[in-house]
Design a protein around this motif. Sequence first.
Motif, PDB file in Angstrom:
ATOM      1  N   ASP A   1       2.890  -9.864  -3.383  1.00 44.58           N
ATOM      2  CA  ASP A   1       3.184  -8.858  -2.357  1.00 44.58           C
ATOM      3  C   ASP A   1       4.647  -8.796  -1.935  1.00 44.58           C
ATOM      4  O   ASP A   1       4.967  -8.177  -0.917  1.00 44.58           O
ATOM      5  CB  ASP A   1       2.297  -9.083  -1.133  1.00 44.58           C
ATOM      6  N   ASP A   2       5.537  -9.421  -2.729  1.00 41.25           N
ATOM      7  CA  ASP A   2       6.961  -9.420  -2.370  1.00 41.25           C
ATOM      8  C   ASP A   2       7.805  -8.829  -3.500  1.00 41.25           C
ATOM      9  O   ASP A   2       8.805  -9.410  -3.912  1.00 41.25           O
ATOM     10  CB  ASP A   2       7.442 -10.828  -2.030  1.00 41.25           C
ATOM     11  N   ILE A   3       7.395  -7.660  -3.994  1.00 40.64           N
ATOM     12  CA  ILE A   3       8.068  -7.049  -5.135  1.00 40.64           C
ATOM     13  C   ILE A   3       8.544  -5.642  -4.816  1.00 40.64           C
ATOM     14  O   ILE A   3       8.087  -5.008  -3.863  1.00 40.64           O
ATOM     15  CB  ILE A   3       7.146  -6.988  -6.375  1.00 40.64           C
ATOM     16  N   ASN A   4       9.455  -5.185  -5.641  1.00 43.44           N
ATOM     17  CA  ASN A   4       9.824  -3.773  -5.707  1.00 43.44           C
ATOM     18  C   ASN A   4       9.491  -3.253  -7.100  1.00 43.44           C
ATOM     19  O   ASN A   4       9.565  -4.003  -8.088  1.00 43.44           O
ATOM     20  CB  ASN A   4      11.320  -3.567  -5.430  1.00 43.44           C
ATOM     21  N   LEU A   5       9.145  -1.987  -7.184  1.00 39.38           N
ATOM     22  CA  LEU A   5       8.788  -1.379  -8.458  1.00 39.38           C
ATOM     23  C   LEU A   5       9.968  -0.616  -9.038  1.00 39.38           C
ATOM     24  O   LEU A   5      10.753  -0.005  -8.311  1.00 39.38           O
ATOM     25  CB  LEU A   5       7.614  -0.403  -8.270  1.00 39.38           C
ATOM     26  N   ALA A   6      10.085  -0.635 -10.364  1.00 39.51           N
ATOM     27  CA  ALA A   6      11.078   0.197 -11.035  1.00 39.51           C
ATOM     28  C   ALA A   6      10.725   1.667 -10.799  1.00 39.51           C
ATOM     29  O   ALA A   6       9.552   2.017 -10.642  1.00 39.51           O
ATOM     30  CB  ALA A   6      11.102  -0.113 -12.527  1.00 39.51           C
ATOM     31  N   PRO A   7      11.736   2.550 -10.773  1.00 37.50           N
ATOM     32  CA  PRO A   7      11.452   3.970 -10.546  1.00 37.50           C
ATOM     33  C   PRO A   7      10.474   4.567 -11.551  1.00 37.50           C
ATOM     34  O   PRO A   7       9.727   5.487 -11.218  1.00 37.50           O
ATOM     35  CB  PRO A   7      12.844   4.622 -10.667  1.00 37.50           C
TER      36      PRO A   7
ATOM     37  N   GLN B   1       0.826  -1.207   0.000  1.00 36.08           N
ATOM     38  CA  GLN B   1       0.000   0.000   0.000  1.00 36.08           C
ATOM     39  C   GLN B   1       0.863   1.261   0.000  1.00 36.08           C
ATOM     40  O   GLN B   1       0.446   2.293  -0.538  1.00 36.08           O
ATOM     41  CB  GLN B   1      -0.942  -0.016   1.206  1.00 36.08           C
ATOM     42  N   ARG B   2       2.049   1.162   0.578  1.00 36.82           N
ATOM     43  CA  ARG B   2       2.958   2.313   0.579  1.00 36.82           C
ATOM     44  C   ARG B   2       3.601   2.540  -0.776  1.00 36.82           C
ATOM     45  O   ARG B   2       3.784   3.690  -1.196  1.00 36.82           O
ATOM     46  CB  ARG B   2       4.055   2.127   1.635  1.00 36.82           C
ATOM     47  N   ILE B   3       3.968   1.458  -1.474  1.00 36.51           N
ATOM     48  CA  ILE B   3       4.781   1.633  -2.677  1.00 36.51           C
ATOM     49  C   ILE B   3       3.976   1.692  -3.966  1.00 36.51           C
ATOM     50  O   ILE B   3       4.462   2.222  -4.971  1.00 36.51           O
ATOM     51  CB  ILE B   3       5.855   0.527  -2.793  1.00 36.51           C
ATOM     52  N   LEU B   4       2.738   1.177  -3.970  1.00 35.59           N
ATOM     53  CA  LEU B   4       1.963   1.176  -5.208  1.00 35.59           C
ATOM     54  C   LEU B   4       1.405   2.563  -5.495  1.00 35.59           C
ATOM     55  O   LEU B   4       0.956   3.264  -4.583  1.00 35.59           O
ATOM     56  CB  LEU B   4       0.801   0.183  -5.119  1.00 35.59           C
ATOM     57  N   PRO B   5       1.400   2.970  -6.764  1.00 38.01           N
ATOM     58  CA  PRO B   5       0.756   4.238  -7.121  1.00 38.01           C
ATOM     59  C   PRO B   5      -0.713   4.218  -6.709  1.00 38.01           C
ATOM     60  O   PRO B   5      -1.420   3.237  -6.943  1.00 38.01           O
ATOM     61  CB  PRO B   5       0.898   4.297  -8.645  1.00 38.01           C
ATOM     62  N   ALA B   6      -1.166   5.289  -6.104  1.00 40.29           N
ATOM     63  CA  ALA B   6      -2.556   5.350  -5.647  1.00 40.29           C
ATOM     64  C   ALA B   6      -3.531   5.206  -6.803  1.00 40.29           C
ATOM     65  O   ALA B   6      -4.651   4.723  -6.631  1.00 40.29           O
ATOM     66  CB  ALA B   6      -2.803   6.657  -4.899  1.00 40.29           C
ATOM     67  N   ASP B   7      -3.105   5.607  -8.002  1.00 35.82           N
ATOM     68  CA  ASP B   7      -3.978   5.535  -9.177  1.00 35.82           C
ATOM     69  C   ASP B   7      -4.441   4.120  -9.475  1.00 35.82           C
ATOM     70  O   ASP B   7      -5.487   3.930 -10.099  1.00 35.82           O
ATOM     71  CB  ASP B   7      -3.251   6.081 -10.416  1.00 35.82           C
TER      72      ASP B   7
END
Length: 271
Positions: free
Chosen positions: A137-143, A54-60
């Motif tokens: 739920d165990d990922i990181n997003l590219a910038p 919830q912190r890292i995903l874009p709110a959109d």
Amino acid sequence: MTFPLRRAVEADANAFGAAKHFERLRGLAMFPADELRTYVVNLRRRPDRRQRMQRILPADLRAGYTSDWDGPFDGARLDLAALHRHGYGLFPWRLDIDHRWWGRPLRFGEIGCMISHIHCWRDAWLSTATACLILEDDINLAPDFSERLQAGFEAVTQDDGPTLIYLGRDPQEPDKGSRNGIASPGFSYGTYGYMVNRAGIEAFLSTDPHRDIIPADEFLPAMYLDHPRSDVRARYPKQLRALAYAPPLVVQLPKREAGSDTELSEFVSIH
């Protein structure tokens, strides 16, 4: 999709309460819910992972979480009786060979994971969405995740045929070419980030994957190429086109950092 299957999917989605969540979100996102449905595969006992996503995903994206649904998703709480009670069957997975993945039984965590993905496909198909995005739920997003996500959405939705695009994966063989940041993948593992169009969702569900569950990591490549296992290839013949972000749009966290609810689960014992 046949009407009997549609009725079964509708009944299942209503039972798990998925539709109500997305009705609340309709029209609020950059990708409205009637165009792109976003799901995060998450277990109720892992609120830490949910909070991080919830912190890292874009709110959109206005993602829905499988932890909001009731279902046999958690391998730590599954047994064969529960699977049969919910109408699930298992593919005869173990081969008598020396192979890391194929020479052993299924794990309950793999089964629960696959069921989670199946329910995401069912819910997305019942909607009017033109594509669905599934993240674990165990990922990181590219910038540049938000900027590049649009290109993938256009790639799958502008194709009339069933199409899948990996946001991230673990290639097991070389790709078959790449152009403008999109590759044609060879056999790849990884279900931690992918997008599939409506025709692809229908192709997934038309195989009745709940009847012969295999790991989601094996199901996705089986759907776009001839699976190396002849028995899997016969049960799940290829049906769609696959693409992949190159470089990836998401990466999986290292197991030493995030752990693995799947790999720590028990093996299925069938006598």
